[in-house]
Write an enzyme that holds these catalytic residues in place. Structure first.
Site, PDB file in Angstrom:
ATOM      1  N   GLU A   1       0.843  -1.202   0.000  1.00  0.00           N
ATOM      2  CA  GLU A   1       0.000   0.000   0.000  1.00  0.00           C
ATOM      3  C   GLU A   1       0.873   1.245   0.000  1.00  0.00           C
ATOM      4  O   GLU A   1       1.870   1.318   0.738  1.00  0.00           O
ATOM      5  CB  GLU A   1      -0.905  -0.040   1.239  1.00  0.00           C
ATOM      6  CG  GLU A   1      -2.317   0.385   0.993  1.00  0.00           C
ATOM      7  CD  GLU A   1      -3.086  -0.511   0.019  1.00  0.00           C
ATOM      8  OE1 GLU A   1      -3.079  -0.210  -1.201  1.00  0.00           O
ATOM      9  OE2 GLU A   1      -3.720  -1.466   0.474  1.00  0.00           O
TER      10      GLU A   1
ATOM     11  N   THR B   1       2.862   2.031  -2.152  1.00  0.00           N
ATOM     12  CA  THR B   1       4.158   1.694  -2.753  1.00  0.00           C
ATOM     13  C   THR B   1       4.171   2.010  -4.247  1.00  0.00           C
ATOM     14  O   THR B   1       5.243   2.162  -4.827  1.00  0.00           O
ATOM     15  CB  THR B   1       4.455   0.186  -2.588  1.00  0.00           C
ATOM     16  OG1 THR B   1       3.288  -0.543  -2.965  1.00  0.00           O
ATOM     17  CG2 THR B   1       4.807  -0.149  -1.152  1.00  0.00           C
TER      18      THR B   1
ATOM     19  N   GLY C   1     -12.508   2.458  -0.697  1.00  0.00           N
ATOM     20  CA  GLY C   1     -11.161   1.926  -0.938  1.00  0.00           C
ATOM     21  C   GLY C   1     -11.116   0.810  -1.963  1.00  0.00           C
ATOM     22  O   GLY C   1     -10.122   0.101  -2.065  1.00  0.00           O
TER      23      GLY C   1
ATOM     24  N   SER D   1     -13.660   2.795  -6.993  1.00  0.00           N
ATOM     25  CA  SER D   1     -14.748   3.037  -7.930  1.00  0.00           C
ATOM     26  C   SER D   1     -14.300   4.023  -9.009  1.00  0.00           C
ATOM     27  O   SER D   1     -14.737   3.924 -10.162  1.00  0.00           O
ATOM     28  CB  SER D   1     -15.976   3.579  -7.188  1.00  0.00           C
ATOM     29  OG  SER D   1     -15.605   4.661  -6.372  1.00  0.00           O
ATOM     30  N   SER D   2     -13.409   4.943  -8.678  1.00  0.00           N
ATOM     31  CA  SER D   2     -13.018   5.948  -9.678  1.00  0.00           C
ATOM     32  C   SER D   2     -12.236   5.300 -10.824  1.00  0.00           C
ATOM     33  O   SER D   2     -12.491   5.595 -11.995  1.00  0.00           O
ATOM     34  CB  SER D   2     -12.226   7.086  -9.035  1.00  0.00           C
ATOM     35  OG  SER D   2     -11.063   6.593  -8.421  1.00  0.00           O
TER      36      SER D   2
ATOM     37  N   ASP E   1      -4.544   1.064  -9.224  1.00  0.00           N
ATOM     38  CA  ASP E   1      -5.988   0.860  -9.374  1.00  0.00           C
ATOM     39  C   ASP E   1      -6.374   0.683 -10.842  1.00  0.00           C
ATOM     40  O   ASP E   1      -7.127  -0.218 -11.198  1.00  0.00           O
ATOM     41  CB  ASP E   1      -6.755   2.047  -8.787  1.00  0.00           C
ATOM     42  CG  ASP E   1      -6.452   2.240  -7.314  1.00  0.00           C
ATOM     43  OD1 ASP E   1      -5.746   1.397  -6.739  1.00  0.00           O
ATOM     44  OD2 ASP E   1      -6.902   3.250  -6.746  1.00  0.00           O
TER      45      ASP E   1
HETATM   46  C1  GLA Z   1      -5.157   4.731  -3.954  1.00  0.00           C
HETATM   47  C2  GLA Z   1      -4.382   5.096  -5.217  1.00  0.00           C
HETATM   48  C3  GLA Z   1      -3.390   3.995  -5.593  1.00  0.00           C
HETATM   49  C4  GLA Z   1      -2.525   3.587  -4.414  1.00  0.00           C
HETATM   50  C5  GLA Z   1      -3.382   3.351  -3.170  1.00  0.00           C
HETATM   51  C6  GLA Z   1      -2.543   3.114  -1.950  1.00  0.00           C
HETATM   52  O1  GLA Z   1      -5.983   3.640  -4.181  1.00  0.00           O
HETATM   53  O2  GLA Z   1      -5.255   5.322  -6.290  1.00  0.00           O
HETATM   54  O3  GLA Z   1      -2.607   4.414  -6.667  1.00  0.00           O
HETATM   55  O4  GLA Z   1      -1.524   4.525  -4.167  1.00  0.00           O
HETATM   56  O5  GLA Z   1      -4.255   4.426  -2.903  1.00  0.00           O
HETATM   57  O6  GLA Z   1      -1.796   1.948  -2.086  1.00  0.00           O
END
Ligand code: GLA
Length: 380
Positions: free
Chosen positions: A31, A33, A119, A122-123, A167
Site C-alpha cells: 500500500e 508503494t 477503498g 470506484s473511480s 488501481d
Molecule cells: C489509492 C491510489 C493507488 C494507491 C493506493 C494506496 O488507491 O489510487 O494508486 O496509491 O491508494 O496503495
C-alpha cells in the site's frame, strides 16, 4: 445489473448500447508503494461498474448515473473539470483528446455496486470502463497498459489525485482467481493463482467515507519525494524510495522532518514486505502472509498515518480471531475498508462478531463483503 443497465439505457436513449463491465479492486499487500516505484499485489473483484454506451452523431455527451439518478451533459468542444462524478468521464475524454484520439458524441448509463469512498477504487472503474468502451467503439488499438496509464493521467489532471498506477492497472488487467504482482517501476507483472480454497477475502467497511483522502494522499506523495531528495544528496543514484534502504534514510534522519522520516521508513519496509509476502503466498503459507498484513497495518497506522480509529478497531477485532490469517486497512486509507483473510467455514461467525462489536462501539453496522477475484474490464 447488466440487464437493468441496458434497459435503462434503452428507456432513456432509445437504442441498443454496447455493454462494458468494469470491476473494483482489492490489494492484498503493498500500500502506497505504487507511486514510490515499488510492488503491489492487487486483483479485480466481483464489485463493478456497468456501462451501457452508444454514439449519438453529435458533439454532445450525455451520461446518466443510476446511483445519483442524474443525467449530465457536456460538449466535446469544451471539456474542462467539473464537480461530481462526471469529472472522471471528462478526465478520460480530455486525455483521449490530448492524445489525438477521435472522440465523437456518446450517450451512456453507468450503474454499479462498488461502494464509493470505500477503498475499492470506484473511480478507476469509471475511468477504465470508459476508456475501454471508447477504445472498442473507435478502434484506437490501445493496449490495456496504455489504457491504465491514460486513466491515471485523467485522475491526476481532472480530480487532481496524484495516484499511482495500481488501481487502473488492476481494473484493466484482472484475471479470475489470479492475483497480480506488479512492479510499478518497470510495469512488468505476473499472475499467480490465489490458491486458498479454505479462505475467503472479506472486506469490512468502516463506513467512514475517506473525504480527506485526496488532499492528504497528495501530501503523502510529496513527503516521500522530500525524503528521496534528502537521500539523493549522498546517493545520487537513488531515483525513488524503491532504491533506498533504511541505512540511507537514517543518514538524513536529522535533516528531514520527523513525519517525512516516518513516511519513508514505512514505504521502504513495505516495498520489502511485498516481496517477502509474495514468497509466502506462492508457498501457500497464508498464516505467514497474514502476519505481514498486520505489519503493514501497523505501519500505515503509526508511520504513514492513513488509518483512523474505526479501521484500527476493525483490525484489532480481526487479531483476536483464530479464523483470521491477517487483516489491514486497504487502499488509500482515511476510511473505507479493511481486507481480511478469513477461514471459509467461519465467515458467517466472523461477520456477526464484527457487526455486533462494531455496532456496540460506533452505533453503526459496518457493511461486510465476501469478495471473489474476477476478470478485469470486459466488453460484453
Ligand atoms: C489509492 C491510489 C493507488 C494507491 C493506493 C494506496 O488507491 O489510487 O494508486 O496509491 O491508494 O496503495
Amino acid at each position: 445489473m447488466i440487464q437493468q443497465t441496458r434497459e435503462k439505457f434503452i428507456k432513456i436513449f432509445g437504442k441498443e448500447p454496447l455493454i462494458v463491465v468494469s470491476p473494483g479492486r482489492i490489494n492484498l499487500i503493498g500500500e502506497h508503494t505504487d507511486y514510490n516505484d515499488g510492488f503491489v499485489l492487487p486483483a479485480a473483484i466481483d464489485k463493478k461498474i456497468v456501462y451501457a454506451i452508444a454514439l449519438n452523431n453529435t458533439r454532445q455527451c450525455h451520461a446518466h448515473a443510476v446511483a445519483a439518478d442524474e443525467t449530465l451533459s457536456f460538449s466535446l468542444d469544451e471539456v474542462k473539470p467539473s464537480p461530481g462524478w462526471i469529472n472522471y468521464l471528462l478526465g478520460v475524454v480530455n486525455q483521449l483528446q490530448e492524445g489525438g484520439h477521435t472522440v465523437t458524441g456518446f450517450d451512456c448509463v453507468l450503474a454499479g455496486d462498488i461502494p464509493i469512498g470505500a477503498g475499492m477504487s470506484s473511480s478507476a472503474a469509471v475511468e477504465g470502463g470508459l476508456v475501454a468502451a471508447l477504445d472498442h467503439i473507435f478502434q484506437y488499438g490501445l493496449t490495456r497498459m496504455e489504457m491504465a496509464l491514460l486513466g491515471q493521467r485523467a485522475e491526476h489532471t481532472f480530480p487532481g489525485v496524484k495516484c499511482g498506477i495500481m488501481d487502473q492497472f488492476a481494473n484493466l488487467h484482472g484475471k479470475k482467481d489470479q492475483v497480480m504482482l506488479l512492479d510499478c517501476r518497470s510495469l512488468e507483472f505476473e499472475y499467480f493463482p490465489f490458491n486458498f480454497p479454505d479462505y475467503k477475502i472479506v472486506l469490512c467497511n468502516s463506513m467512514v467515507n475517506h473525504s480527506l483522502a485526496s488532499s492528504e494522499y497528495n501530501v503523502r506523495r510529496q513527503q516521500c519525494e522530500e525524503g528521496v531528495k534528502a537521500i539523493q544528496v549522498n546517493h545520487p543514484a537513488v531515483k525513488s524510495l524503491r532504491d533506498a534502504d533504511m541505512n540511507m534514510l537514517n543518514e538524513v534522519r536529522d535533516q528531514v522532518a520527523e513525519k517525512v522520516y516516518d513516511r519513508c521508513a514505512y514505504v521502504i519496509s513495505e516495498i520489502r514486505r511485498v516481496q517477502d509476502a509474495t514468497i509466502f503466498l506462492k508457498q501457500g503459507d497464508i498464516r505467514q502472509f497474514g502476519q505481514l498484513m498486520y505489519a503493514t497495518h501497523e505501519g500505515l497506522s503509526k508511520l504513514y498515518e492513513v488509518s483512523c480509529a474505526e479501521l484500527d478497531f476493525l483490525v484489532s477485532l480481526a487479531k483476536e480471531r483464530e479464523e483470521v490469517a491477517g487483516a489491514r486497512v486497504m487502499g488509500g486509507g482515511f476510511g473505507g475498508c479493511t481486507i481480511n483473510l478469513v477461514k471459509q467455514d467461519k465467515v458467517a461467525a466472523y461477520t456477526s462478531y464484527i457487526e455486533s462489536a462494531y455496532k456496540a462501539q460506533y452505533g453503526q453496522l459496518p457493511e461486510i463483503y465476501v469478495t471473489t477475484i474476477e476478470n478485469g474490464v470486459e466488453i460484453i
